[in-house]
Design a protein around this motif. Structure first.
Motif, mmCIF file in Angstrom:
data_model
loop_
_atom_site.group_PDB
_atom_site.id
_atom_site.type_symbol
_atom_site.label_atom_id
_atom_site.label_comp_id
_atom_site.label_asym_id
_atom_site.label_seq_id
_atom_site.Cartn_x
_atom_site.Cartn_y
_atom_site.Cartn_z
ATOM 1 N N TYR A 50 0.854 -1.198 0.000
ATOM 2 C CA TYR A 50 0.000 0.000 0.000
ATOM 3 C C TYR A 50 0.885 1.241 0.000
ATOM 4 C CZ TYR A 50 -2.977 3.667 1.908
ATOM 5 O OH TYR A 50 -3.647 4.847 2.110
ATOM 6 N N TYR A 51 0.620 2.156 -0.934
ATOM 7 C CA TYR A 51 1.415 3.385 -1.015
ATOM 8 C C TYR A 51 0.522 4.623 -1.083
ATOM 9 C CZ TYR A 51 4.862 -0.126 -2.503
ATOM 10 O OH TYR A 51 5.670 -1.226 -2.581
ATOM 11 N N GLY A 52 -0.631 4.578 -0.453
ATOM 12 C CA GLY A 52 -1.558 5.709 -0.525
ATOM 13 C C GLY A 52 -1.171 6.823 0.432
ATOM 14 N N LEU A 69 -8.508 4.650 -9.627
ATOM 15 C CA LEU A 69 -7.433 4.981 -10.569
ATOM 16 C C LEU A 69 -6.071 4.783 -9.906
ATOM 17 C CD1 LEU A 69 -8.815 8.301 -12.123
ATOM 18 C CD2 LEU A 69 -9.272 5.927 -12.777
ATOM 19 N N GLY A 70 -5.221 3.943 -10.494
ATOM 20 C CA GLY A 70 -3.911 3.663 -9.899
ATOM 21 C C GLY A 70 -4.099 2.864 -8.629
ATOM 22 N N CYS A 71 -4.810 1.746 -8.767
ATOM 23 C CA CYS A 71 -5.242 0.964 -7.586
ATOM 24 C C CYS A 71 -4.090 0.266 -6.908
ATOM 25 C CB CYS A 71 -6.288 -0.066 -8.007
ATOM 26 S SG CYS A 71 -5.656 -1.193 -9.274
ATOM 27 N N VAL A 93 -7.762 0.180 -11.773
ATOM 28 C CA VAL A 93 -6.930 0.341 -12.980
ATOM 29 C C VAL A 93 -5.508 0.666 -12.542
ATOM 30 C CG1 VAL A 93 -6.527 1.722 -15.054
ATOM 31 C CG2 VAL A 93 -8.863 1.278 -14.302
ATOM 32 N N ASP A 94 -4.532 -0.013 -13.139
ATOM 33 C CA ASP A 94 -3.133 0.333 -12.861
ATOM 34 C C ASP A 94 -2.288 -0.088 -14.060
ATOM 35 O OD1 ASP A 94 -1.710 1.057 -9.902
ATOM 36 O OD2 ASP A 94 -0.342 0.330 -11.474
ATOM 37 N N MET A 95 -1.134 0.571 -14.223
ATOM 38 C CA MET A 95 -0.274 0.268 -15.386
ATOM 39 C C MET A 95 0.867 -0.671 -15.030
ATOM 40 S SD MET A 95 2.102 3.634 -15.727
ATOM 41 C CE MET A 95 3.226 4.095 -14.400
ATOM 42 N N THR A 96 1.098 -0.927 -13.729
ATOM 43 C CA THR A 96 2.309 -1.646 -13.306
ATOM 44 C C THR A 96 1.993 -3.113 -13.030
ATOM 45 O OG1 THR A 96 3.149 0.406 -12.358
ATOM 46 C CG2 THR A 96 4.207 -1.636 -11.617
ATOM 47 N N ASP A 97 2.591 -4.007 -13.827
ATOM 48 C CA ASP A 97 2.272 -5.433 -13.730
ATOM 49 C C ASP A 97 2.470 -5.981 -12.316
ATOM 50 O OD1 ASP A 97 1.532 -5.859 -16.378
ATOM 51 O OD2 ASP A 97 3.623 -5.995 -17.004
ATOM 52 N N ILE A 128 -4.156 5.707 -16.742
ATOM 53 C CA ILE A 128 -5.269 6.537 -16.258
ATOM 54 C C ILE A 128 -5.481 7.767 -17.137
ATOM 55 C CG2 ILE A 128 -5.117 5.721 -13.882
ATOM 56 C CD1 ILE A 128 -3.596 8.306 -13.186
ATOM 57 N N GLU A 129 -4.511 8.057 -18.027
ATOM 58 C CA GLU A 129 -4.710 9.158 -18.987
ATOM 59 C C GLU A 129 -5.531 8.683 -20.180
ATOM 60 O OE1 GLU A 129 -1.768 7.889 -18.163
ATOM 61 O OE2 GLU A 129 -0.972 9.392 -16.776
ATOM 62 N N LYS A 130 -5.733 7.361 -20.289
ATOM 63 C CA LYS A 130 -6.445 6.806 -21.456
ATOM 64 C C LYS A 130 -7.607 5.936 -20.982
ATOM 65 C CE LYS A 130 -2.342 6.950 -24.343
ATOM 66 N NZ LYS A 130 -1.309 6.219 -25.060
HETATM 67 C C1 LIG Z 1 1.679 5.809 -4.933
HETATM 68 S S1 LIG Z 1 1.108 4.341 -5.685
HETATM 69 C C2 LIG Z 1 -0.509 4.251 -4.980
HETATM 70 C C3 LIG Z 1 -1.144 2.893 -5.196
HETATM 71 C C4 LIG Z 1 -2.503 2.698 -4.536
HETATM 72 N N1 LIG Z 1 -3.450 3.722 -4.891
HETATM 73 C C5 LIG Z 1 -2.331 2.628 -3.040
HETATM 74 O O1 LIG Z 1 -2.921 3.466 -2.353
HETATM 75 O O2 LIG Z 1 -1.619 1.745 -2.569
HETATM 76 C C6 LIG Z 1 0.821 4.839 -7.344
HETATM 77 C C7 LIG Z 1 0.227 3.775 -8.247
HETATM 78 O O3 LIG Z 1 -0.238 4.409 -9.435
HETATM 79 C C8 LIG Z 1 0.157 3.665 -10.568
HETATM 80 N N2 LIG Z 1 0.289 4.620 -11.671
HETATM 81 C C9 LIG Z 1 1.087 5.699 -11.708
HETATM 82 N N3 LIG Z 1 0.941 6.373 -12.858
HETATM 83 C C10 LIG Z 1 0.002 5.686 -13.565
HETATM 84 C C11 LIG Z 1 -0.585 5.885 -14.850
HETATM 85 N N4 LIG Z 1 -0.219 6.919 -15.595
HETATM 86 N N5 LIG Z 1 -1.504 5.002 -15.271
HETATM 87 C C12 LIG Z 1 -1.858 3.935 -14.490
HETATM 88 N N6 LIG Z 1 -1.331 3.690 -13.280
HETATM 89 C C13 LIG Z 1 -0.409 4.564 -12.816
HETATM 90 C C14 LIG Z 1 1.459 3.008 -10.147
HETATM 91 O O4 LIG Z 1 1.697 1.859 -10.910
HETATM 92 C C15 LIG Z 1 1.206 2.710 -8.691
HETATM 93 O O5 LIG Z 1 0.656 1.438 -8.500
#
Ligand SMILES: C[S@@+](CC[C@H](N)C(=O)[O-])C[C@H]1O[C@@H](n2cnc3c(N)ncnc32)[C@H](O)[C@@H]1O
Length: 359
Positions: A50-52, A69-71, A93-97, A128-130
């Protein structure tokens, strides 16, 4: 800002939240008991990544459809999955595998833990931009949430526009993020660690408000804010005088909102009934509604309570037929001023005042 740097930071550099170098991507706010109970039902591997930076806890969620967004590894998604219940659903939704695979691995585990016949949570890989490219139906979500992600995006307006399109009319974007007290220098914006730690990409708060309005969210409301403390000497030197807050805003998709707070002589009474907020409902940092009390409101606040999922919980008195001028005192959406007011109210003058060097 380089999106590969961000993906690398969350996929490879960070393994758990203890690898963070600042408290930007940490949540220090006190947690309500019902959130603690929800978190006790979440898998340890999900919690470890968790990095919120804030509490993403909108109210009145039963049956809601929520997009995160960016889960990341899914902590908020799985907490919200319990609050929306079996009749609601959550899409992350997230971009990081590496992050997404942790979230996806535990869908069935959480379904069983929550006692649902079918899983109400699913995860989608994407940017999340698309958001328009993910196959999600337009105007299909009651809420879009996000926790410490928008700052990482190179195109924040595209994120907000996409969220706006996916929200139902009357829906809201409710999200925690990091903001700066000024426009940041290019060397800060491009510093890989500062970007990864959610500081380098932070918007100047007033630019964020302008961007939100230009994307259709006409009256951004600040819910809460806290100042961030940076302890790493190298990062302190790099940041100079810039100060940062983690702030939660709620952005309603309401097309009829006024540009400012206007007085139509309206009042509302909170009937109670919102789970975990029986005695008082806090719309934002400057609007609280004790149950049964008659509270005067501006036209925008009335619409936020009457044209949204909050309507069943309020008695609404008045209409828009007569205008009485500007509404005095709806409060500020400046998170730095709000932090200052909170510190003053708590009698805490030991902390540095906002708008001055505070890191
Ligand atoms: C600071 S972490 C927060 C993760 C989550 N929301 C949490 O609270 O643990 C940021 C997350 O956003 C994702 N992320 C960052 N930029 C993104 C983008 N442009 N599109 C999709 N995901 C993105 C990263 O892969 C990462 O998992």
């Amino acid at each position: 800002m380089n999106i590969e740097v961000v993906r690398d930071y969350y996929g490879k550099v960070l393994q758990t939240s203890s690898d963070l170098k600042t408290d930007a991507c940490c949540t220090t706010a006190p947690m309500p008991d019902y959130l603690k109970a929800a978190l006790s039902n979440i898998h340890d591997e999900v919690l470890a990544k968790y990095y919120g930076c804030g509490l993403v806890l909108p109210e009145a969620l039963a049956g809601a459809s929520v997009l995160d967004l960016g889960c990341g590894s899914g902590r908020d998604a799985y907490a919200l999955a319990q609050m929306v219940g079996a009749a609601g659903n959550v899409v992350g939704v997230d971009m990081t595998d590496e992050q997404l695979s942790v979230a996806e691995q535990h869908v069935e585990w959480h379904r069983q833990r929550f006692g649902y016949a079918e899983a109400n949570t699913r995860f989608v890989k994407g940017y999340i931009e698309k958001l328009g490219e993910l196959g999600l139906p337009p105007e299909s979500f009651d809420l879009v949430v996000s926790n410490c992600v928008v700052n990482l995006s190179p195109d924040k307006a595209a994120v907000l526009r996409g969220a706006y399109d996916l929200l139902k009319p009357g829906g809201e974007m409710y999200f925690a993020d990091v903001y700066a007290d000024r426009r940041l220098d290019e060397d800060i914006k491009n510093h890989p660690v500062l970007v990864g730690e959610c500081l380098g990409g932070a918007l100047y708060w007033n630019d964020f408000l302008e961007t939100a309005r230009s994307c259709g969210f006409l009256d951004p409301r600040l819910v809460s804010a806290r100042t961030l403390e940076i302890h790493d000497p190298d990062l302190i030197e790099k940041l100079g005088a810039a100060c940062f807050v983690s702030a939660t805003y709620r952005l309603f998709k309401l097309s009829e909102l006024d540009a400012g707070c206007e007085n139509y002589g309206q009042t509302v009474i909170y009937r109670g009934g919102i789970p975990h907020h029986e005695d008082v409902f806090h719309l934002d940092a400057h609007h609280s509604f004790p149950r049964g009390e008659v509270v005067p409101v501006c036209g925008n606040t009335l619409r936020m309570l009457s044209d949204t999922r909050l309507k069943p919980y309020f008695e609404l008195i008045g209409d828009f037929t007569r205008h009485y001028g500007i509404y005095p005192g709806c409060g500020t959406s400046n998170p730095f001023v709000t932090v200052q007011m909170q510190q003053a109210a708590a009698g805490d003058s030991s902390k540095p005042v906002p708008m001055s060097p505070c890191c």
